[in-house]
Motif scaffolding. Structure first.
Motif, PDB file in Angstrom:
ATOM      1  N   GLY A 108      41.626  43.880  35.029  1.00 29.64           N
ATOM      2  CA  GLY A 108      42.228  42.244  35.347  1.00 29.64           C
ATOM      3  C   GLY A 108      41.291  41.274  35.342  1.00 29.64           C
ATOM      4  N   ARG A 109      40.019  41.551  35.062  1.00 32.04           N
ATOM      5  CA  ARG A 109      39.032  40.386  35.126  1.00 32.04           C
ATOM      6  C   ARG A 109      38.646  39.732  33.761  1.00 32.04           C
ATOM      7  N   ALA A 110      38.128  38.654  33.818  1.00 35.12           N
ATOM      8  CA  ALA A 110      37.819  38.193  32.551  1.00 35.12           C
ATOM      9  C   ALA A 110      36.693  38.782  31.916  1.00 35.12           C
ATOM     10  N   PHE A 111      36.849  39.060  30.466  1.00 33.34           N
ATOM     11  CA  PHE A 111      35.516  39.698  29.772  1.00 33.34           C
ATOM     12  C   PHE A 111      34.370  39.162  30.118  1.00 33.34           C
ATOM     13  N   GLY A 112      33.339  39.805  30.290  1.00 35.63           N
ATOM     14  CA  GLY A 112      31.940  39.285  30.582  1.00 35.63           C
ATOM     15  C   GLY A 112      31.321  38.765  29.271  1.00 35.63           C
ATOM     16  N   ASP A 113      30.075  38.341  29.522  1.00 34.09           N
ATOM     17  CA  ASP A 113      29.291  38.050  28.047  1.00 34.09           C
ATOM     18  C   ASP A 113      29.003  39.233  27.247  1.00 34.09           C
ATOM     19  N   GLU A 114      28.790  40.364  27.524  1.00 26.13           N
ATOM     20  CA  GLU A 114      28.492  41.639  26.711  1.00 26.13           C
ATOM     21  C   GLU A 114      29.687  41.871  25.934  1.00 26.13           C
ATOM     22  N   ALA A 115      30.926  42.035  26.831  1.00 26.67           N
ATOM     23  CA  ALA A 115      32.302  42.147  26.006  1.00 26.67           C
ATOM     24  C   ALA A 115      32.495  40.958  24.922  1.00 26.67           C
ATOM     25  N   ASN A 116      32.447  39.925  25.354  1.00 27.80           N
ATOM     26  CA  ASN A 116      32.489  38.857  24.347  1.00 27.80           C
ATOM     27  C   ASN A 116      31.655  38.801  23.163  1.00 27.80           C
ATOM     28  N   ALA A 117      30.274  39.174  23.468  1.00 28.55           N
ATOM     29  CA  ALA A 117      29.628  39.027  22.365  1.00 28.55           C
ATOM     30  C   ALA A 117      29.865  40.305  21.542  1.00 28.55           C
ATOM     31  N   ARG A 118      30.517  41.314  21.840  1.00 31.99           N
ATOM     32  CA  ARG A 118      30.852  42.378  20.746  1.00 31.99           C
ATOM     33  C   ARG A 118      31.912  42.051  20.137  1.00 31.99           C
ATOM     34  N   ILE A 119      32.868  41.399  20.595  1.00 35.13           N
ATOM     35  CA  ILE A 119      34.113  40.787  19.899  1.00 35.13           C
ATOM     36  C   ILE A 119      33.486  39.879  18.855  1.00 35.13           C
ATOM     37  N   PRO A 312      34.882  25.543  43.226  1.00 32.70           N
ATOM     38  CA  PRO A 312      35.450  24.228  43.768  1.00 32.70           C
ATOM     39  C   PRO A 312      36.374  23.868  42.830  1.00 32.70           C
ATOM     40  N   SER A 313      36.240  24.079  41.502  1.00 33.35           N
ATOM     41  CA  SER A 313      37.389  23.524  40.732  1.00 33.35           C
ATOM     42  C   SER A 313      38.627  23.886  40.858  1.00 33.35           C
ATOM     43  N   GLY A 314      39.129  25.152  41.625  1.00 28.07           N
ATOM     44  CA  GLY A 314      40.337  25.573  42.010  1.00 28.07           C
ATOM     45  C   GLY A 314      40.585  27.059  41.627  1.00 28.07           C
ATOM     46  N   ALA A 315      39.521  27.742  41.237  1.00 30.50           N
ATOM     47  CA  ALA A 315      39.827  29.086  41.047  1.00 30.50           C
ATOM     48  C   ALA A 315      39.565  30.135  42.192  1.00 30.50           C
ATOM     49  N   TRP A 316      40.335  30.930  42.626  1.00 26.92           N
ATOM     50  CA  TRP A 316      40.368  31.532  43.656  1.00 26.92           C
ATOM     51  C   TRP A 316      40.654  33.197  43.353  1.00 26.92           C
ATOM     52  N   ILE A 317      39.591  34.091  43.798  1.00 30.08           N
ATOM     53  CA  ILE A 317      39.626  35.337  43.457  1.00 30.08           C
ATOM     54  C   ILE A 317      39.727  36.150  44.827  1.00 30.08           C
ATOM     55  N   TRP A 318      40.932  36.994  45.068  1.00 27.62           N
ATOM     56  CA  TRP A 318      40.960  37.797  45.905  1.00 27.62           C
ATOM     57  C   TRP A 318      40.888  39.504  45.334  1.00 27.62           C
ATOM     58  N   PRO A 319      39.611  40.006  45.413  1.00 28.53           N
ATOM     59  CA  PRO A 319      39.280  41.289  44.722  1.00 28.53           C
ATOM     60  C   PRO A 319      40.380  42.620  44.882  1.00 28.53           C
ATOM     61  N   THR A 320      40.782  42.435  46.191  1.00 30.34           N
ATOM     62  CA  THR A 320      41.723  43.608  46.605  1.00 30.34           C
ATOM     63  C   THR A 320      42.898  43.551  45.969  1.00 30.34           C
ATOM     64  N   GLN A 321      43.420  42.223  45.366  1.00 26.96           N
ATOM     65  CA  GLN A 321      44.646  41.807  44.744  1.00 26.96           C
ATOM     66  C   GLN A 321      44.495  42.124  43.023  1.00 26.96           C
ATOM     67  N   ILE A 322      43.472  41.014  42.487  1.00 26.60           N
ATOM     68  CA  ILE A 322      43.311  41.054  41.266  1.00 26.60           C
ATOM     69  C   ILE A 322      41.918  40.148  40.982  1.00 26.60           C
ATOM     70  N   ARG A 323      41.279  40.461  39.987  1.00 27.98           N
ATOM     71  CA  ARG A 323      40.036  39.911  39.774  1.00 27.98           C
ATOM     72  C   ARG A 323      40.045  38.671  38.880  1.00 27.98           C
ATOM     73  N   CYS A 324      41.342  38.358  38.743  1.00 29.94           N
ATOM     74  CA  CYS A 324      41.797  36.991  37.771  1.00 29.94           C
ATOM     75  C   CYS A 324      42.016  35.991  38.887  1.00 29.94           C
ATOM     76  N   PRO A 325      41.583  34.566  38.526  1.00 29.50           N
ATOM     77  CA  PRO A 325      41.803  33.627  39.629  1.00 29.50           C
ATOM     78  C   PRO A 325      43.540  33.590  39.614  1.00 29.50           C
ATOM     79  N   ASP A 326      44.090  33.443  40.831  1.00 29.92           N
ATOM     80  CA  ASP A 326      45.532  33.505  41.048  1.00 29.92           C
ATOM     81  C   ASP A 326      46.068  32.258  41.645  1.00 29.92           C
ATOM     82  N   GLY A 327      46.232  31.401  40.792  1.00 25.96           N
ATOM     83  CA  GLY A 327      46.842  30.032  41.669  1.00 25.96           C
ATOM     84  C   GLY A 327      48.117  30.453  42.538  1.00 25.96           C
ATOM     85  N   PRO A 328      49.080  30.976  42.135  1.00 28.72           N
ATOM     86  CA  PRO A 328      50.137  31.326  42.767  1.00 28.72           C
ATOM     87  C   PRO A 328      49.805  32.005  44.165  1.00 28.72           C
TER      88      PRO A 328
END
Length: 440
Positions: A108-119, A312-328
């Protein structure tokens, strides 16, 4: 191809159906057997999603399509469905003519640099592994993704039932926030609730300037709280009961202090205010700095003592829930915090105010300018970090010069505990950019 937030750009120019097709092919070629797919409200997303799905299935992998959903809803669906990857067709807070493609890992987290580079390499070299005619993947629709998200919010956060909340959806896909708050018993008033990828109500990015109407409504209605989202609801910003837009650094400090205890750390990007470190010091916790971008913050939250991550731009991550910024999730958590403490305005006013200056410089040569600024700063200052851009620490404060990951901009941030020092640091940073530009 990939910036700090995936692929983004003008539809028909940088972002095309051909590109979406190839990224879908590359995902399956890279080993993903099941891919969850969603998109925001932009009309162009319909075409791009179809093309991406075609690419995935053409290379033998299956697509689970959750439709038009918030980015965190899609990321949660990746985990719930046990998929190998996820894709959100979105340009997030960018203007309506743009669109983009952001990739999500199985956790549930965004692809990192290595994975993006492979794609990116598979796309560039066109080394796609196309499936045989009788081994193509399947595309199926999945209903109920948003209801699962809403249920998770209500189970993980004790939302108070006696709050009045103004929710500005920004014509985006954040209805899950209003639904969760309403179901908990809150008095909810929505703004810009009609889903429309042209964003007619206000620009998608939830800045103070773009949210003036929401601030006025909170003040006029006597609401306890206002929350505002961007187009795909991965971002959340807030308005206190006096109708004041809450600065991202202040909101980050409040969230961080709520989540951290003695010995814990909070992951924040290098452009974060001293305010956050000082707030954490009060509870015996500390910050750990990352490059700017939620993927870097999310990666740092895999470390056991990192209990929260935010930008500070508004992305908030609670790792016990999901490693994607979850605005709701952030909106519901903030409602719980206001319910417990009684006043967002009082909490904000209790924080010290450090003068901070942020500005962007338009340029088509951002990479070359950053390289030159790094040379100049390293030669002239003792404490220089190049983790992401160039951050210079001085006795008075700090400044940061970095290239935007999504736009043709060089960003300047300068902060000190004194207004005059902050201004001097800002002017110093701008002068470095001007000197660098002269030689590029």
């Amino acid at each position: 191809m990939f910036g700090t937030s995936g692929v983004r750009g003008r539809v028909g120019e940088e972002v095309t159906a051909d590109l979406a097709l190839d990224i879908g092919r590359a995902l399956a070629t890279d080993g993903a057997e099941t891919v969850v797919l969603g998109r925001d409200a932009r009309d162009s997303g319909r075409t791009l999603s179809r093309a991406l799905s075609a690419g995935v299935t053409e290379c033998g992998a299956d697509v689970i399509d959750v439709g038009v959903q918030p980015t965190p809803t899609v990321a949660r669906s990746v985990v719930r469905e046990g998929a190998d990857a996820g894709v959100v067709v979105t340009a997030s807070h960018n203007p309506a003519p743009d669109n983009g493609i952001k990739l999500w890992a199985a956790d549930g987290r965004a692809f990192g640099d290595e994975a993006n580079a492979r794609i990116a390499e598979i796309v560039r070299e066109e080394t796609f592994e196309l499936a045989a005619w009788d081994a193509l993947g399947e595309h199926r629709q999945l209903e109920g993704a948003r209801s699962h998200h809403e249920q998770a919010l209500r189970e993980s956060v004790a939302i108070p039932a006696d709050l009045s909340v103004v929710v500005d959806l920004g014509n985006g896909v954040a209805r899950v926030t209003a639904d969760a708050l309403h179901a908990a018993g809150c008095d909810v008033e929505t703004l810009n609730a009609q889903r429309d990828g042209r964003f007619p109500g206000r620009p998608s990015e939830p800045t103070a300037a773009n949210c003036e109407t929401a601030c006025e409504v909170v003040d006029a209605t006597g609401a306890d709280l206002g929350v505002v989202h961007d187009g795909d609801a991965d971002r959340l910003m807030a308005i206190d009961e006096r109708g004041r837009f809450v600065a991202g650094d202040a909101l980050l400090a409040l969230f961080a202090r709520r989540e951290a205890e003695t010995g814990d750390r909070v992951a924040v990007p290098v452009d974060t205010s001293l305010l956050v470190a000082d707030a954490l010091a009060e509870v015996g916790a500390d910050v750990t700095y990352t490059p700017v971008g939620d993927a870097y913050v999310a990666a740092e939250t895999t470390t056991p003592d990192v209990v929260f991550g935010g930008e500070p731009s508004g992305a908030w991550i609670w790792p016990t829930q999901i490693r994607c910024p979850d605005g709701p999730l952030a909106a519901c958590t903030l409602a719980a915090l206001v319910g417990a403490e009684g006043s967002l305005a009082a909490m904000v006013d209790d924080l010290p105010e450090y003068p901070i200056r942020r500005e962007s410089v338009q340029t088509d040569a951002k990479s070359a300018i950053i390289e030159r600024v790094a040379d100049l700063a390293t030669a002239e200052y003792d404490d220089v970090s190049t983790l992401d851009g160039i951050r210079v620490e001085t006795d008075a404060g700090w400044f940061l010069v970095r290239a935007s990951g999504t736009e043709s901009l060089v960003r300047i941030t300068a902060e000190a505990r004194d207004e005059r020092d902050a201004e001097e640091l800002f002017e110093t940073a701008r002068e470095l950019i001007e000197r660098a530009s002269e030689t590029v």
